[in-house]
Design a protein around this motif. Structure first.
Motif, PDB file in Angstrom:
ATOM      1  N   ALA A 431       0.831  -1.208   0.000  1.00 28.04           N
ATOM      2  CA  ALA A 431       0.000   0.000   0.000  1.00 28.04           C
ATOM      3  C   ALA A 431       0.864   1.257   0.000  1.00 28.04           C
ATOM      4  O   ALA A 431       0.846   2.041  -0.942  1.00 28.04           O
ATOM      5  N   SER A 432       1.654   1.443   1.058  1.00 24.63           N
ATOM      6  CA  SER A 432       2.488   2.638   1.162  1.00 24.63           C
ATOM      7  C   SER A 432       3.414   2.474   2.357  1.00 24.63           C
ATOM      8  O   SER A 432       3.374   1.466   3.070  1.00 24.63           O
ATOM      9  N   LEU A 433       4.234   3.488   2.571  1.00 18.32           N
ATOM     10  CA  LEU A 433       5.104   3.548   3.744  1.00 18.32           C
ATOM     11  C   LEU A 433       4.439   4.433   4.788  1.00 18.32           C
ATOM     12  O   LEU A 433       3.998   5.548   4.487  1.00 18.32           O
ATOM     13  N   LYS A 434       4.356   3.930   5.997  1.00 18.92           N
ATOM     14  CA  LYS A 434       3.676   4.676   7.051  1.00 18.92           C
ATOM     15  C   LYS A 434       4.616   5.640   7.764  1.00 18.92           C
ATOM     16  O   LYS A 434       4.322   6.810   7.933  1.00 18.92           O
ATOM     17  N   GLY A 441      18.422   0.974  18.023  1.00 20.25           N
ATOM     18  CA  GLY A 441      19.392   1.858  17.406  1.00 20.25           C
ATOM     19  C   GLY A 441      19.424   1.794  15.894  1.00 20.25           C
ATOM     20  O   GLY A 441      20.235   2.482  15.276  1.00 20.25           O
ATOM     21  N   TYR A 442      18.554   0.985  15.256  1.00 17.03           N
ATOM     22  CA  TYR A 442      18.532   0.844  13.806  1.00 17.03           C
ATOM     23  C   TYR A 442      17.158   1.242  13.283  1.00 17.03           C
ATOM     24  O   TYR A 442      16.148   1.048  13.955  1.00 17.03           O
ATOM     25  N   GLN A 443      17.138   1.787  12.081  1.00 14.46           N
ATOM     26  CA  GLN A 443      15.902   2.298  11.507  1.00 14.46           C
ATOM     27  C   GLN A 443      15.296   1.308  10.516  1.00 14.46           C
ATOM     28  O   GLN A 443      16.019   0.621   9.783  1.00 14.46           O
ATOM     29  N   PHE A 444      13.968   1.273  10.506  1.00 13.22           N
ATOM     30  CA  PHE A 444      13.206   0.420   9.602  1.00 13.22           C
ATOM     31  C   PHE A 444      12.055   1.238   9.018  1.00 13.22           C
ATOM     32  O   PHE A 444      11.602   2.220   9.611  1.00 13.22           O
ATOM     33  N   TYR A 445      11.594   0.797   7.857  1.00 11.89           N
ATOM     34  CA  TYR A 445      10.357   1.337   7.308  1.00 11.89           C
ATOM     35  C   TYR A 445       9.189   0.518   7.823  1.00 11.89           C
ATOM     36  O   TYR A 445       9.234  -0.715   7.825  1.00 11.89           O
ATOM     37  N   VAL A 446       8.139   1.191   8.265  1.00 10.22           N
ATOM     38  CA  VAL A 446       6.885   0.523   8.600  1.00 10.22           C
ATOM     39  C   VAL A 446       6.033   0.511   7.339  1.00 10.22           C
ATOM     40  O   VAL A 446       5.598   1.559   6.851  1.00 10.22           O
ATOM     41  N   VAL A 447       5.846  -0.687   6.789  1.00  9.50           N
ATOM     42  CA  VAL A 447       5.139  -0.848   5.508  1.00  9.50           C
ATOM     43  C   VAL A 447       3.696  -1.226   5.770  1.00  9.50           C
ATOM     44  O   VAL A 447       3.397  -2.068   6.624  1.00  9.50           O
ATOM     45  N   LYS A 448       2.813  -0.598   5.027  1.00  9.28           N
ATOM     46  CA  LYS A 448       1.385  -0.904   5.130  1.00  9.28           C
ATOM     47  C   LYS A 448       0.991  -1.848   3.984  1.00  9.28           C
ATOM     48  O   LYS A 448       1.283  -1.590   2.818  1.00  9.28           O
ATOM     49  N   TRP A 449       0.333  -2.941   4.362  1.00 10.34           N
ATOM     50  CA  TRP A 449      -0.184  -3.916   3.400  1.00 10.34           C
ATOM     51  C   TRP A 449      -1.715  -3.934   3.500  1.00 10.34           C
ATOM     52  O   TRP A 449      -2.270  -3.909   4.594  1.00 10.34           O
ATOM     53  N   LYS A 450      -2.366  -3.998   2.351  1.00  6.77           N
ATOM     54  CA  LYS A 450      -3.829  -4.053   2.354  1.00  6.77           C
ATOM     55  C   LYS A 450      -4.298  -5.250   1.536  1.00  6.77           C
ATOM     56  O   LYS A 450      -3.590  -5.734   0.657  1.00  6.77           O
ATOM     57  N   ARG A 451      -5.486  -5.699   1.838  1.00  6.03           N
ATOM     58  CA  ARG A 451      -6.051  -6.833   1.119  1.00  6.03           C
ATOM     59  C   ARG A 451      -6.442  -6.403  -0.278  1.00  6.03           C
ATOM     60  O   ARG A 451      -7.094  -5.378  -0.478  1.00  6.03           O
ATOM     61  N   GLU A 515      10.184   4.263  -6.204  1.00  7.72           N
ATOM     62  CA  GLU A 515       9.320   5.423  -6.367  1.00  7.72           C
ATOM     63  C   GLU A 515       8.546   5.720  -5.089  1.00  7.72           C
ATOM     64  O   GLU A 515       8.359   6.886  -4.720  1.00  7.72           O
ATOM     65  N   GLU A 516       8.084   4.674  -4.415  1.00 12.64           N
ATOM     66  CA  GLU A 516       7.371   4.881  -3.157  1.00 12.64           C
ATOM     67  C   GLU A 516       8.276   5.488  -2.093  1.00 12.64           C
ATOM     68  O   GLU A 516       7.857   6.373  -1.341  1.00 12.64           O
ATOM     69  N   ARG A 519       8.833   9.175  -2.950  1.00 15.50           N
ATOM     70  CA  ARG A 519       7.662   9.979  -2.616  1.00 15.50           C
ATOM     71  C   ARG A 519       7.543  10.141  -1.094  1.00 15.50           C
ATOM     72  O   ARG A 519       7.200  11.226  -0.606  1.00 15.50           O
ATOM     73  N   PHE A 520       7.818   9.074  -0.343  1.00 18.01           N
ATOM     74  CA  PHE A 520       7.733   9.149   1.114  1.00 18.01           C
ATOM     75  C   PHE A 520       8.741  10.158   1.666  1.00 18.01           C
ATOM     76  O   PHE A 520       8.428  10.948   2.565  1.00 18.01           O
ATOM     77  N   ARG A 521       9.936  10.149   1.140  1.00 20.44           N
ATOM     78  CA  ARG A 521      10.961  11.090   1.619  1.00 20.44           C
ATOM     79  C   ARG A 521      10.602  12.526   1.287  1.00 20.44           C
ATOM     80  O   ARG A 521      10.842  13.440   2.092  1.00 20.44           O
ATOM     81  N   GLN A 522      10.025  12.727   0.120  1.00 20.36           N
ATOM     82  CA  GLN A 522       9.608  14.081  -0.226  1.00 20.36           C
ATOM     83  C   GLN A 522       8.514  14.577   0.710  1.00 20.36           C
ATOM     84  O   GLN A 522       8.516  15.741   1.130  1.00 20.36           O
ATOM     85  N   GLU A 523       7.584  13.690   1.039  1.00 22.52           N
ATOM     86  CA  GLU A 523       6.526  14.078   1.984  1.00 22.52           C
ATOM     87  C   GLU A 523       7.101  14.396   3.355  1.00 22.52           C
ATOM     88  O   GLU A 523       6.661  15.343   4.017  1.00 22.52           O
ATOM     89  N   GLN A 524       8.088  13.609   3.786  1.00 16.04           N
ATOM     90  CA  GLN A 524       8.705  13.873   5.076  1.00 16.04           C
ATOM     91  C   GLN A 524       9.448  15.208   5.075  1.00 16.04           C
ATOM     92  O   GLN A 524       9.408  15.946   6.062  1.00 16.04           O
ATOM     93  N   GLU A 525      10.102  15.519   3.953  1.00 15.61           N
ATOM     94  CA  GLU A 525      10.801  16.802   3.869  1.00 15.61           C
ATOM     95  C   GLU A 525       9.827  17.966   3.916  1.00 15.61           C
ATOM     96  O   GLU A 525      10.086  18.990   4.557  1.00 15.61           O
ATOM     97  N   LEU A 526       8.683  17.822   3.232  1.00 20.78           N
ATOM     98  CA  LEU A 526       7.674  18.882   3.280  1.00 20.78           C
ATOM     99  C   LEU A 526       7.126  19.061   4.689  1.00 20.78           C
ATOM    100  O   LEU A 526       6.909  20.190   5.147  1.00 20.78           O
TER     101      LEU A 526
END
Length: 612
Positions: A431-434, A441-451, A515-516, A519-526
């Motif tokens: 779906a997207s990155l939450k 001490g380590y970073q992860f992406y929280v990924v959203k999955w949808k049916r 691409e996702e 887009r996620f990084r651009q949203e975070q920067e905004l």
């Protein structure tokens, strides 16, 4: 297990504590017997088949959480020496004194009973259903692990047997530290060579002197410190030949030698004939002369005599230096002579069959040209569900829930290499990155999955506490082993849609969905720019959203993912309580769950609505 005499304590100063991502994209060979023994010893409470339960959890965590590619190695037929040593260890632990122990025949295992063999076979079947390769050794599993490591088929070995270094291992992971930013206690052969000057044959010589799994006693009267000091005096190509010569009683010459011209001082005197020294200042010369005028080594302002020597004074003249060197050499010669006498008294030392076994590079059922057939496949979900349901009495929906992080990792790896339109589990799509989560001490992406079949709005009320759990960063301090703690996918509802949340490696997600991520990084920067411009308004908006009773970012538990109704397959009241009890027991490593908003519907039914 392995080399005796507290061998691990000798190597401890040269260990490394590696970080959370140390095994990322690395192949690692695992001594399966060690895991089974460790599981049975670690679990104190009653758990049905703990070897299967923890092998299942650890394999999933190694694959998904740490990003490793595990390879299981099982023991083959033990050598007669190993069987004899097991019998001797049994007599020793039982307190039975016996001068004549039974001799194990060739090909007969003295320590592998039917119960343990059955546990191994069940774990092998589980590993194959998970798609993990399994190799069988001709003899010891750690020997094959070491060979795979030395030949470059794997990058590290997971085993507590120190004799894996004697078999040729380059990197050993001995243990794991729970809830640590550096969870892996790792030993590299290169660090041992640099720190102690020991190579593979040196370590074999030490094991022959202090004892090992194939000869428990070693040489009587020689400990780990004496063995280390002894073998360091020889080169790697010479040490084993020296042991053979000493064992045969041949003459022995101390390798530490001082040249004849170095044994003479400037005046040509032998180190045994020490020059006369002043008893007042301690320098060469006569005391009567030094009382009138200071010697060349003493500097006195009044020039009336020498200075009194301080306590513990040692003269640095050539005569004294040579004398001390001669005494140290003599002391070393006497020490080596005692060690050699102890070795010579040991019958049949050293045993060539032990040396040949450690130096053997044919420990698996594959040719040197072709190499082992190692490949990782997708788990067979249908057979895996049936297998665990039969052996653990786990509900199918519970099994699929535990498997979800492993399946999502496989899905992302496939998308990174050969992008397809396939679905995760055949039901879920990316779906997207939450957000970004920080854990240990380590970073992860929280990924959203949808049916993919469509989402059903949940009518569960929002979290009454007002706290949005989806924005909490986890850096937990619970005392749970990182390998044994299973990460269940969380459930979140946003805009009337329900999503599953998993923690994924940032590089892996970036390779699968660039691409996702962009887009996620651009949203975070905004968001960061807006936060810097209007910090007051944003804080007020966050307060309103957190206190709103209809907050949309509330994280729900597994039982609230879909609205449910009474199923015609509902168990009776007695069966329901039994099912809940088993579920609570099986998910002991997970966090406590909230009470369901529909208490009349069994938990097993609610799980099937999501994962069946």
């Amino acid at each position: 297990m392995g080399v005796g005499g507290n061998f691990w304590e000798l190597l401890k100063p040269y260990s490394r504590n590696e970080g959370f991502d140390f095994l990322r994209n690395k192949r690692v060979a695992i001594d399966l017997s060690f895991w089974i023994v460790q599981h049975n010893n670690a679990i104190k409470t009653h758990v049905k088949k703990p070897h299967l339960r923890l092998t299942f959890f650890r394999t999933i965590n190694l694959f998904s959480k740490f990003g490793a590619f595990p390879v299981f190695v099982v023991d083959g037929t033990p050598s007669p020496l190993k069987s004899q040593a097991r019998i001797a260890r049994f007599f020793r632990s039982s307190g039975i004194e016996s001068t004549s122990l039974p001799v194990a025949e060739e090909g007969v295992s003295a320590g592998r009973n039917s119960t343990f063999s059955r546990c191994v076979q069940e774990c092998v079947e589980l590993a194959k259903l998970l798609g993990i390769p399994v190799l069988k050794a001709k003899g010891e599993a750690e020997a094959l692990c070491a060979q795979l490591n030395s030949e470059g088929h794997v990058d590290a070995c997971i085993t507590p047997d120190s004799d894996a270094f004697l078999f040729g291992a380059k990197c050993i992971i001995k243990s794991f530290s729970p809830n640590s930013k550096e969870p892996f206690e790792c030993y590299n052969m290169s660090d041992i060579e640099a720190g102690l000057g020991l190579k593979r044959k040196h370590l074999i010589a030490i094991s022959l002197l202090v004892g090992n799994d194939h000869d428990l006693s070693g040489v009587q009267g020689i400990g780990i410190d004496s063995a280390l000091r002894f073998v360091q005096a020889f080169g790697e190509d010479d040490i084993l030949n020296r042991l053979h010569e000493i064992g045969k009683g041949n003459a022995f010459q101390v390798p530490i030698d001082i040249k004849a011209e170095e044994n003479m001082d400037i005046d040509g005197n032998s180190p045994n004939t020490k020059q006369t020294h002043c008893s007042f200042c301690g320098h060469p010369g006569n005391k009567r002369d030094h009382m009138k005028f200071s010697c060349e080594f003493c500097v006195a302002d009044d020039n009336e005599g020498c200075l009194k020597k301080p306590e513990g004074f040692k003269c640095d003249c050539n005569s004294c230096c040579m004398n001390r060197k001669h005494k140290e050499q003599k002391k070393m010669e006497n020490w080596h002579t005692k060690i050699c006498d102890k070795i010579a008294k040991e019958p049949n030392f050293p045993k060539d069959e032990i040396i040949d076994m450690y130096l053997c590079n044919d420990n698996g059922y594959f040719s040197a040209n072709d190499g082992p057939q190692i490949s990782w496949e997708r788990p067979n979900m249908d057979l895996l569900v049936d297998f665990l349901n039969f052996h653990q009495n786990w509900d199918p929906s519970y099994i699929r829930r535990i498997m979800f992080p492993m399946m999502s990792t496989i899905f992302l790896r496939e998308m990174a290499t050969t992008p397809t339109d396939s679905l995760l589990f055949g039901q879920f799509e990316f779906a997207s990155l939450k957000r970004v989560k920080t854990r240990y001490g380590y970073q992860f992406y929280v990924v959203k999955w949808k049916r993919a079949m469509g989402n059903i709005a949940s009518k569960t009320p929002a979290n009454k506490s007002g706290m949005q759990e989806d924005v909490i960063e986890l850096d937990v301090d619970e005392t749970v082993d990182l390998l044994d703690d299973c990460d269940f996918p969380q459930i979140c509802e946003e805009d009337g849609c329900s999503f599953l949340l998993t923690d994924e490696n940032m590089d892996l997600v970036g390779a699968a969905y660039p691409e996702e991520v962009k887009r996620f990084r651009q949203e975070q920067e905004l968001k960061d720019v807006k936060r810097k411009k209007n910090p007051t308004s944003i804080s007020q908006e966050n307060e309103k959203s957190s206190t709103s009773p209809n907050s949309k970012g509330v994280q729900l538990n597994i039982t609230e993912f879909f609205p449910t109704t009474k199923s015609k397959h509902n168990p009776k009241h007695g069966e329901e309580s039994s099912s809940n009890k088993n579920d609570n027991q099986d998910s002991g490593g997970s966090k406590p769950k909230r009470k369901s908003s529909s208490p009349n519907i069994p938990k097993s039914v609610r799980r099937r609505l999501l994962f069946d």
